[in-house]
Design a protein around this motif. Structure first.
Motif, PDB file in Angstrom:
ATOM      1  N   ASP A 113       0.870  -1.190   0.000  1.00 29.97           N
ATOM      2  CA  ASP A 113       0.000   0.000   0.000  1.00 29.97           C
ATOM      3  C   ASP A 113       0.905   1.238   0.000  1.00 29.97           C
ATOM      4  O   ASP A 113       0.797   2.117   0.862  1.00 29.97           O
ATOM      5  N   THR A 114       1.789   1.285  -0.977  1.00 33.58           N
ATOM      6  CA  THR A 114       2.881   2.256  -1.002  1.00 33.58           C
ATOM      7  C   THR A 114       2.386   3.694  -1.028  1.00 33.58           C
ATOM      8  O   THR A 114       2.890   4.545  -0.296  1.00 33.58           O
ATOM      9  N   ALA A 115       1.400   3.986  -1.871  1.00 24.66           N
ATOM     10  CA  ALA A 115       0.922   5.361  -2.000  1.00 24.66           C
ATOM     11  C   ALA A 115       0.360   5.880  -0.681  1.00 24.66           C
ATOM     12  O   ALA A 115       0.635   7.018  -0.284  1.00 24.66           O
ATOM     13  N   ARG A 116      -0.394   5.049  -0.013  1.00 29.73           N
ATOM     14  CA  ARG A 116      -0.992   5.474   1.260  1.00 29.73           C
ATOM     15  C   ARG A 116       0.087   5.674   2.324  1.00 29.73           C
ATOM     16  O   ARG A 116       0.041   6.648   3.081  1.00 29.73           O
ATOM     17  N   GLU A 117       1.080   4.768   2.378  1.00 27.01           N
ATOM     18  CA  GLU A 117       2.142   4.906   3.366  1.00 27.01           C
ATOM     19  C   GLU A 117       2.991   6.140   3.073  1.00 27.01           C
ATOM     20  O   GLU A 117       3.435   6.841   3.986  1.00 27.01           O
ATOM     21  N   ALA A 118       3.195   6.426   1.783  1.00 30.04           N
ATOM     22  CA  ALA A 118       3.951   7.627   1.402  1.00 30.04           C
ATOM     23  C   ALA A 118       3.208   8.889   1.829  1.00 30.04           C
ATOM     24  O   ALA A 118       3.824   9.856   2.306  1.00 30.04           O
ATOM     25  N   GLN A 119       1.902   8.888   1.671  1.00 31.16           N
ATOM     26  CA  GLN A 119       1.093  10.036   2.089  1.00 31.16           C
ATOM     27  C   GLN A 119       1.186  10.241   3.594  1.00 31.16           C
ATOM     28  O   GLN A 119       1.277  11.377   4.083  1.00 31.16           O
ATOM     29  N   LEU A 120       1.167   9.143   4.342  1.00 32.82           N
ATOM     30  CA  LEU A 120       1.274   9.238   5.799  1.00 32.82           C
ATOM     31  C   LEU A 120       2.629   9.804   6.208  1.00 32.82           C
ATOM     32  O   LEU A 120       2.710  10.682   7.082  1.00 32.82           O
ATOM     33  N   ILE A 121       3.702   9.333   5.583  1.00 33.23           N
ATOM     34  CA  ILE A 121       5.043   9.823   5.894  1.00 33.23           C
ATOM     35  C   ILE A 121       5.133  11.327   5.613  1.00 33.23           C
ATOM     36  O   ILE A 121       5.671  12.096   6.416  1.00 33.23           O
ATOM     37  N   ASP A 122       4.569  11.766   4.485  1.00 32.05           N
ATOM     38  CA  ASP A 122       4.606  13.195   4.142  1.00 32.05           C
ATOM     39  C   ASP A 122       3.817  14.022   5.149  1.00 32.05           C
ATOM     40  O   ASP A 122       4.206  15.149   5.488  1.00 32.05           O
ATOM     41  N   SER A 123       2.720  13.482   5.642  1.00 36.25           N
ATOM     42  CA  SER A 123       1.855  14.241   6.557  1.00 36.25           C
ATOM     43  C   SER A 123       2.535  14.508   7.893  1.00 36.25           C
ATOM     44  O   SER A 123       2.187  15.461   8.591  1.00 36.25           O
ATOM     45  N   LEU A 124       3.510  13.692   8.256  1.00 37.79           N
ATOM     46  CA  LEU A 124       4.199  13.881   9.534  1.00 37.79           C
ATOM     47  C   LEU A 124       5.118  15.096   9.516  1.00 37.79           C
ATOM     48  O   LEU A 124       5.412  15.678  10.567  1.00 37.79           O
ATOM     49  N   GLN A 125       5.616  15.476   8.335  1.00 37.12           N
ATOM     50  CA  GLN A 125       6.452  16.670   8.145  1.00 37.12           C
ATOM     51  C   GLN A 125       7.702  16.676   9.033  1.00 37.12           C
ATOM     52  O   GLN A 125       8.250  17.736   9.332  1.00 37.12           O
ATOM     53  N   VAL A 126       8.143  15.499   9.440  1.00 37.85           N
ATOM     54  CA  VAL A 126       9.323  15.414  10.295  1.00 37.85           C
ATOM     55  C   VAL A 126      10.572  15.825   9.518  1.00 37.85           C
ATOM     56  O   VAL A 126      11.419  16.573  10.019  1.00 37.85           O
ATOM     57  N   LEU A 127      10.690  15.333   8.287  1.00 41.59           N
ATOM     58  CA  LEU A 127      11.883  15.636   7.505  1.00 41.59           C
ATOM     59  C   LEU A 127      11.954  17.116   7.156  1.00 41.59           C
ATOM     60  O   LEU A 127      13.040  17.707   7.147  1.00 41.59           O
ATOM     61  N   ASP A 128      10.802  17.746   6.882  1.00 42.24           N
ATOM     62  CA  ASP A 128      10.801  19.177   6.569  1.00 42.24           C
ATOM     63  C   ASP A 128      11.374  19.985   7.735  1.00 42.24           C
ATOM     64  O   ASP A 128      12.175  20.906   7.542  1.00 42.24           O
TER      65      ASP A 128
END
Length: 326
Positions: free
Chosen positions: A128-143
């Motif tokens: 479920d790569t797209a959904r997991e990628a969206q979740l990772i982006d939503s955390l904004q930790v890397l930003d």
């Protein structure tokens, strides 16, 4: 009962090596070589996170598919390992911060999510790569980490050039503002940075540290004692028992004197896994330079890092390492 292959060397691959494997359709060759080898390819969650953040969806899916194969050795996230170091030092130095009654329900659920062979994080990322990628982006930790890295870089531009060559274990620092519990003398840089990182974690709901700590450590009790907390980080914890915190600081110290890229914070994350492996392969010259300096100067074991050429020669270098005899 299945038989476990004896492993002589644990090999960690930087994200750029996985990119070459995917770009040159070499995954089958690498899998075959790994099966024949006495060595083992390990995957750090930070590498999978970086793959999930890839902008082009087709490339993202290929990278995630390659890094999440169940035949690789899967590591725990660095937040888990760093929290384990903190918990062990709390247990050794401040048993009054431990919960009278442990509640490991959430801890065990999270640990199982990372270690289960099916249905956990690795499967979600893979299927479920797209959904997991969206979740990772939503955390904004890397930003947030990228903003902080650039701020540190701006400060480093004003530092004397000789600071670059100071032994990593001899770099001292003081907090930006007086802190209760600090004796006023400069302390090792990693202590100041680890303290600052932990303070931000306490103030951020849902921080991974809390996920891995709160079942055994009373974080509310810790928050009520800022003086003891500062003393814990600045004067009490043993650097030999906190290798990942030391490594994260050592990488950040070196990175500030060089050009900052979007991947700089990820390099610091991957660097903390060098205590878990025997060899790390990367095509990033600076990353390897930083890692090897850490290996030479750290007071504890750090795995070796090797620079490989970019493109198809990177695959040849990986296959050569896998083919080496025990």
């Amino acid at each position: 009962m299945g038989l476990k292959k004896a492993t002589d060397m644990r090999i960690l691959l930087d994200t750029n090596i996985w990119r070459y494997v995917v770009d040159h359709d070499a995954l089958g060759a690498v899998r075959q070589a790994a099966r024949k080898s006495r060595h083992e390819i390990v995957v750090a969650p930070a590498v999978v996170y970086e793959a999930l953040r890839t902008g082009r969806s087709s490339l993202r899916d290929s990278l995630v598919s390659a890094t999440t194969l169940p035949c690789w050795k899967r590591l725990m996230p660095e937040a888990f390992s760093e929290a384990q170091e903190i918990k062990a030092e709390v247990r050794r130095l401040h048993s009054d911060w431990l919960r009278w009654r442990e509640d490991l329900t959430r801890y065990r659920r999270l640990q199982y999510d990372w270690t289960r062979s099916r249905g956990g994080f690795w499967d979600r990322a893979r299927y479920d790569t797209a959904r997991e990628a969206q979740l990772i982006d939503s955390l904004q930790v890397l930003d947030a980490a990228r903003v902080e890295t650039r701020e540190v870089r701006e400060y480093a531009l004003s530092m004397p050039a000789q600071w670059r060559g100071v032994p990593l274990g001899a770099v001292l620092a003081s907090p930006a503002h007086p802190a209760p519990g600090w004796n006023g003398n400069p302390v090792e840089l990693w202590r100041v940075q680890a303290h600052s990182h932990f303070e931000r974690a306490l103030d951020r709901p849902g921080h991974p540290y809390a996920d891995w700590l709160e079942g055994e450590v009373n974080l509310i009790m810790m928050k009520l004692h800022p003086r003891e907390r500062t003393r814990f980080w600045f004067h009490e914890v043993d650097r030999m028992r906190m290798p990942r915190h030391w490594l994260r600081s050592a990488f950040e110290f070196q990175q500030q004197f060089h050009k900052i890229t979007d991947g700089t914070p990820v390099d610091g994350q991957i660097g903390t896994y060098l205590v878990d492996v025997d060899l790390m392969l990367s095509a990033d010259r600076n990353f390897v330079r930083f890692a090897e300096r850490c290996r030479r100067e750290a007071p504890f074991f750090v795995g070796r890092s090797a620079l490989v050429p970019g493109g198809p020669p990177a695959i040849d270098a990986l296959l050569a390492e896998l083919a080496k005899p025990a």
